[in-house]
Design an enzyme around this catalytic site. Sequence first.
Site, PDB file in Angstrom:
ATOM      1  N   LYS A 198       0.481  -1.130   0.205  1.00  0.00           N
ATOM      2  CA  LYS A 198      -0.153  -0.317  -0.225  1.00  0.00           C
ATOM      3  C   LYS A 198       0.733   1.184  -0.174  1.00  0.00           C
ATOM      4  O   LYS A 198       0.391   2.040  -1.041  1.00  0.00           O
ATOM      5  CB  LYS A 198      -1.100  -0.458   1.436  1.00  0.00           C
ATOM      6  CG  LYS A 198      -1.802  -0.699   1.452  1.00  0.00           C
ATOM      7  CD  LYS A 198      -3.306  -1.332   2.577  1.00  0.00           C
ATOM      8  CE  LYS A 198      -3.543  -2.351   2.841  1.00  0.00           C
ATOM      9  NZ  LYS A 198      -4.547  -2.756   1.327  1.00  0.00           N
TER      10      LYS A 198
ATOM     11  N   GLU B 153      -2.680   7.481   7.550  1.00  0.00           N
ATOM     12  CA  GLU B 153      -3.630   8.167   6.902  1.00  0.00           C
ATOM     13  C   GLU B 153      -4.394   9.018   7.635  1.00  0.00           C
ATOM     14  O   GLU B 153      -4.723   9.002   8.751  1.00  0.00           O
ATOM     15  CB  GLU B 153      -4.384   7.865   5.867  1.00  0.00           C
ATOM     16  CG  GLU B 153      -3.481   7.282   4.534  1.00  0.00           C
ATOM     17  CD  GLU B 153      -4.896   6.031   3.826  1.00  0.00           C
ATOM     18  OE1 GLU B 153      -6.231   5.762   3.866  1.00  0.00           O
ATOM     19  OE2 GLU B 153      -4.216   5.562   2.921  1.00  0.00           O
TER      20      GLU B 153
ATOM     21  N   HIS C 229     -14.320  -3.998   7.908  1.00  0.00           N
ATOM     22  CA  HIS C 229     -13.466  -3.650   7.444  1.00  0.00           C
ATOM     23  C   HIS C 229     -13.813  -4.633   5.376  1.00  0.00           C
ATOM     24  O   HIS C 229     -13.163  -4.584   5.035  1.00  0.00           O
ATOM     25  CB  HIS C 229     -11.778  -2.934   7.223  1.00  0.00           C
ATOM     26  CG  HIS C 229     -12.038  -2.074   8.035  1.00  0.00           C
ATOM     27  ND1 HIS C 229     -12.279  -1.201   8.084  1.00  0.00           N
ATOM     28  CD2 HIS C 229     -12.016  -2.059   9.532  1.00  0.00           C
ATOM     29  CE1 HIS C 229     -12.245  -0.197   8.541  1.00  0.00           C
ATOM     30  NE2 HIS C 229     -11.156  -0.523   9.588  1.00  0.00           N
TER      31      HIS C 229
ATOM     32  N   ARG D 270      -6.679  -8.051  -9.391  1.00  0.00           N
ATOM     33  CA  ARG D 270      -7.736  -8.919  -9.854  1.00  0.00           C
ATOM     34  C   ARG D 270      -8.593  -8.921 -10.553  1.00  0.00           C
ATOM     35  O   ARG D 270      -9.157  -8.050 -10.176  1.00  0.00           O
ATOM     36  CB  ARG D 270      -7.217 -10.221  -8.516  1.00  0.00           C
ATOM     37  CG  ARG D 270      -7.666  -9.379  -7.847  1.00  0.00           C
ATOM     38  CD  ARG D 270      -8.285 -10.676  -5.985  1.00  0.00           C
ATOM     39  NE  ARG D 270      -7.984  -9.320  -5.017  1.00  0.00           N
ATOM     40  CZ  ARG D 270      -8.672  -9.183  -4.439  1.00  0.00           C
ATOM     41  NH1 ARG D 270     -10.308  -8.989  -5.504  1.00  0.00           N
ATOM     42  NH2 ARG D 270      -9.351  -8.531  -3.088  1.00  0.00           N
TER      43      ARG D 270
HETATM   44  P1  ADP Z   1     -12.966  -8.150  -2.759  1.00  0.00           P
HETATM   45  O1  ADP Z   1     -13.405  -6.356  -3.192  1.00  0.00           O
HETATM   46  O2  ADP Z   1     -13.267  -8.899  -4.029  1.00  0.00           O
HETATM   47  O3  ADP Z   1     -13.575  -8.699  -1.924  1.00  0.00           O
HETATM   48  P2  ADP Z   1     -10.596  -7.917  -0.210  1.00  0.00           P
HETATM   49  O4  ADP Z   1      -9.571  -7.588  -0.347  1.00  0.00           O
HETATM   50  O5  ADP Z   1     -12.301  -8.239   0.187  1.00  0.00           O
HETATM   51  O6  ADP Z   1     -11.189  -7.394  -2.036  1.00  0.00           O
HETATM   52  O7  ADP Z   1     -10.433  -9.827  -0.439  1.00  0.00           O
HETATM   53  C1  ADP Z   1     -11.411 -10.708  -1.365  1.00  0.00           C
HETATM   54  C2  ADP Z   1     -12.353 -11.457  -0.648  1.00  0.00           C
HETATM   55  O8  ADP Z   1     -12.678 -12.605  -0.763  1.00  0.00           O
HETATM   56  C3  ADP Z   1     -11.622 -11.428   0.729  1.00  0.00           C
HETATM   57  O9  ADP Z   1     -12.566 -11.789   1.549  1.00  0.00           O
HETATM   58  C4  ADP Z   1     -11.256 -13.003   0.490  1.00  0.00           C
HETATM   59  O10 ADP Z   1     -11.316 -13.681   2.686  1.00  0.00           O
HETATM   60  C5  ADP Z   1     -12.228 -14.348   0.162  1.00  0.00           C
HETATM   61  N1  ADP Z   1     -11.534 -14.799  -0.916  1.00  0.00           N
HETATM   62  C6  ADP Z   1      -9.812 -15.158  -1.005  1.00  0.00           C
HETATM   63  N2  ADP Z   1     -10.011 -16.487  -1.672  1.00  0.00           N
HETATM   64  C7  ADP Z   1     -11.163 -16.693  -1.797  1.00  0.00           C
HETATM   65  C8  ADP Z   1     -11.638 -17.643  -2.185  1.00  0.00           C
HETATM   66  N3  ADP Z   1     -11.435 -18.558  -2.895  1.00  0.00           N
HETATM   67  N4  ADP Z   1     -13.241 -18.516  -1.954  1.00  0.00           N
HETATM   68  C9  ADP Z   1     -13.822 -17.711  -1.600  1.00  0.00           C
HETATM   69  N5  ADP Z   1     -13.352 -16.175  -0.900  1.00  0.00           N
HETATM   70  C10 ADP Z   1     -11.418 -15.833  -1.124  1.00  0.00           C
HETATM   71  P1  ADP Z   2      -7.164  -3.773   2.278  1.00  0.00           P
HETATM   72  O1  ADP Z   2      -6.529  -4.215   1.757  1.00  0.00           O
HETATM   73  O2  ADP Z   2      -7.938  -4.609   4.099  1.00  0.00           O
HETATM   74  O3  ADP Z   2      -9.191  -3.845   1.027  1.00  0.00           O
HETATM   75  P2  ADP Z   2      -8.357  -0.890   2.349  1.00  0.00           P
HETATM   76  O4  ADP Z   2      -6.546  -0.021   1.936  1.00  0.00           O
HETATM   77  O5  ADP Z   2      -9.217  -1.594   0.724  1.00  0.00           O
HETATM   78  O6  ADP Z   2      -8.101  -2.479   2.930  1.00  0.00           O
HETATM   79  O7  ADP Z   2      -9.561  -0.587   3.070  1.00  0.00           O
HETATM   80  C1  ADP Z   2     -10.563  -1.393   3.740  1.00  0.00           C
HETATM   81  C2  ADP Z   2     -11.269   0.152   4.008  1.00  0.00           C
HETATM   82  O8  ADP Z   2     -11.351   0.280   5.817  1.00  0.00           O
HETATM   83  C3  ADP Z   2     -12.223   0.795   3.616  1.00  0.00           C
HETATM   84  O9  ADP Z   2     -12.862   0.129   2.697  1.00  0.00           O
HETATM   85  C4  ADP Z   2     -12.758   1.286   4.250  1.00  0.00           C
HETATM   86  O10 ADP Z   2     -14.206   0.747   4.927  1.00  0.00           O
HETATM   87  C5  ADP Z   2     -11.811   1.425   5.592  1.00  0.00           C
HETATM   88  N1  ADP Z   2     -10.712   2.253   5.194  1.00  0.00           N
HETATM   89  C6  ADP Z   2      -9.431   2.516   4.641  1.00  0.00           C
HETATM   90  N2  ADP Z   2      -9.133   3.644   4.779  1.00  0.00           N
HETATM   91  C7  ADP Z   2      -9.587   4.227   4.801  1.00  0.00           C
HETATM   92  C8  ADP Z   2      -9.679   6.138   5.946  1.00  0.00           C
HETATM   93  N3  ADP Z   2      -8.204   6.667   5.674  1.00  0.00           N
HETATM   94  N4  ADP Z   2     -10.416   6.562   6.539  1.00  0.00           N
HETATM   95  C9  ADP Z   2     -11.552   5.764   6.621  1.00  0.00           C
HETATM   96  N5  ADP Z   2     -11.760   4.586   6.389  1.00  0.00           N
HETATM   97  C10 ADP Z   2     -10.573   3.735   5.537  1.00  0.00           C
END
Ligand code: ADP
Ligand code: ADP
Length: 664
Positions: free
Chosen positions: A116, A200, A235, A296
């Site tokens: 990140k 952040e 989250h 992805r």
């Molecule tokens: P997305 O926006 O695609 O949901 P996330 O960062 O939440 O992105 O990650 C993908 C989600 O899918 C996560 O909750 C992860 O635990 C889940 N996940 C990963 N691999 C699989 C899988 N093979 N089958 C079902 N869920 C999965």
């Molecule tokens: P992950 O890799 O676990 O998906 P993200 O950086 O995409 O992590 O953040 C996941 C979630 O956390 C976001 O969808 C939002 O709900 C919350 N979040 C992330 N950054 C911030 C921020 N700067 N302020 C408030 N909420 C945040």
Amino acid sequence: MFDKILIANRGEIACRVAATARRLGVQTVAVYSDADANAKHVAACDESVHIGASAPKDSYLRWEKIIKAAQASGAQAVHPGYGFLSENQDFARACAAAGLVFIGPPPSAIAAMGLKSESKQLMDKAGVPLVPGYHGADQDPALLQREADAIGYPVLIKASAGGGGKGMRAVEQREDFAEALASCQREARNSFGADAVLIEKYVQRPRHIEIQVFGDTFGNYVYLFERDCSVQRRHQKVLEEAPAPGMTPELRWQMGQAAVAAARAVSYVGAGTVEFIVEQLADGSMKFFFMEMNTRLQVEHPVTEAITGQDLVEWQLRVASGESLPLKQDQLSITGHAIEARICAENPDNNFLPATGTLDIYRKPACSSFAISPLRFDDGVRQGDSISPFYDSMVAKLIVHGDSRAQALARLDAALAQTHIVGLTTNVQFLRQIVRCGSFATAKLDTGLIAREAAVLFHQQPVGLALAAAADVAQTLLDERATQTADPFSQTDGWRSHGVCERRFEFEFDGEQVHALLSYRHDGSLHFQVGQSAGLLDFAATPQGIDLRYAGRRQLVHVYRKGEVAHIHCAQGATQIIAIDLLLHAGEAHADVGRLTAPMPGKVVSFAVQCGDTVKKGQILAVMDAMKMEHTIAAPIDGVVAELLYAPGDQVVEGAELLKLVLQ
Ligand code: ADP
Ligand code: ADP
Ligand code: MG
């Protein structure tokens, strides 16, 4: 186009990829673990290869095995799905080294977006707006504290290598920073093997809006508009929709341009998602900041498919096989509104604790799978399948599309009502509560929605006692009629030549014990009294469920029995009720009065006996805590306690044998 691909994943996404491959005439190879030997995704593919034990590290994450399987089966390409190896640059490189096409971006793009903090530095250079914060390499705690102070509280500490909502800490005030930092670093080290963090500004009541992008190997880029994924728990996304309510064409264009700039900056190829955090300003306008790029296909891609009419997996396969993007930006447009609900094996009322179990009943609404349609249900399971603790708790996705958001919402609520799952605790009822709650219905979306609406989302009882009890009695009488013979003396319809026959029931419902009375009248009608309700009861079994009429109301209900618990499903929702038929028990017609098994999933509170104790019939043996009340387990016979199979405090599944009792 490829002749054959290997799908390096499981569950719904493996099935979903297989469906598009099949439509395109591409053969598919599945890989599977021990736990998945009979899984739906194996049946969905033309061939399959066993790759190891159930734990992901022994199977779906073993890339040497997966690459060997691809080579042995003659596959030309590997689709990684999401999760598992999908964002692993080493795997992408190993595929290329083995002469296989990795259906995803180049390893260098995965690497650039993998952390990140580094991706933020890169985006800063590309002119993509960032949340004010610190993304530097220097991790000196004193420096981090100074940076946080400078940003101003509240701040969010994020593990740079984090994902899936893990490794994040919100810090409200300066005094709490040091401790939150230490705890975030600990979690990051354990979960991701690296403890670098970034800091952040913590955006207040933000929305999560992401842009789907696509690139090809000729340097063309398009964006397929946005998805609003603000409804989250821990989250993690729960409901996703497209387009984002309140989005203006200008903002969509700006976010689209920023997302394409992000993709271009890393020479991206294939499907990717640029996630933005969106601040809602007092004047109603929205300000967006880059959060991260997921390199992805996302879980929620079907809502984009629904509003654009495009199959994103087909796009992935075309681009990976060297074709250019199927459409140009000005050929893409948005039609209607789509919403996805993630159906997960978890208990929302118990802090979303993941659940395991068997899909004894798995009834879906009439819909299509893996195809763009008004009602789409993507899953990787079938009735009878077990949900094991090894993998993600998401079992299915329900996707609806409508002309308007209101129509999509109505379709989603109706489709969730028609989704009946027994044997596994799921969030289906919780999803319905969200769909119906004021904030969601009026699109007051932000990431705090679930917490804000907690009072109407958690611990809800959508079905009343009267309906649940009437439905249960109707099912009991239908079962009795089904087993009844022509012999008038064995009839169980309660008819007596003199007077009215009465039958007493005792229910356990929503933590209360309730008595009920069923009266068989001379004219053949039934009168039923339970709690505050009384009235005529009439019912008929139909292919759509039980046509139930009680106390002036008529509706379709479904009753599924599991052990002693009746699972009631109807338009308003689902509930559970336990009935004890006192008439049948009074005559001791049934030798199995009492039970040694758990009537429902719950916790063992205590045992009243020890191994070797001699007990009398009816004596209390154990106490369980389930469905918010205590249940006693009494001895059905005189006997000796041979074995206690659990200890106080243990969680037990429905039907679990708690102790062994033998005849003296
Ligand atoms: P997305 O926006 O695609 O949901 P996330 O960062 O939440 O992105 O990650 C993908 C989600 O899918 C996560 O909750 C992860 O635990 C889940 N996940 C990963 N691999 C699989 C899988 N093979 N089958 C079902 N869920 C999965
Ligand atoms: P992950 O890799 O676990 O998906 P993200 O950086 O995409 O992590 O953040 C996941 C979630 O956390 C976001 O969808 C939002 O709900 C919350 N979040 C992330 N950054 C911030 C921020 N700067 N302020 C408030 N909420 C945040
Ligand atoms: Mg994210």
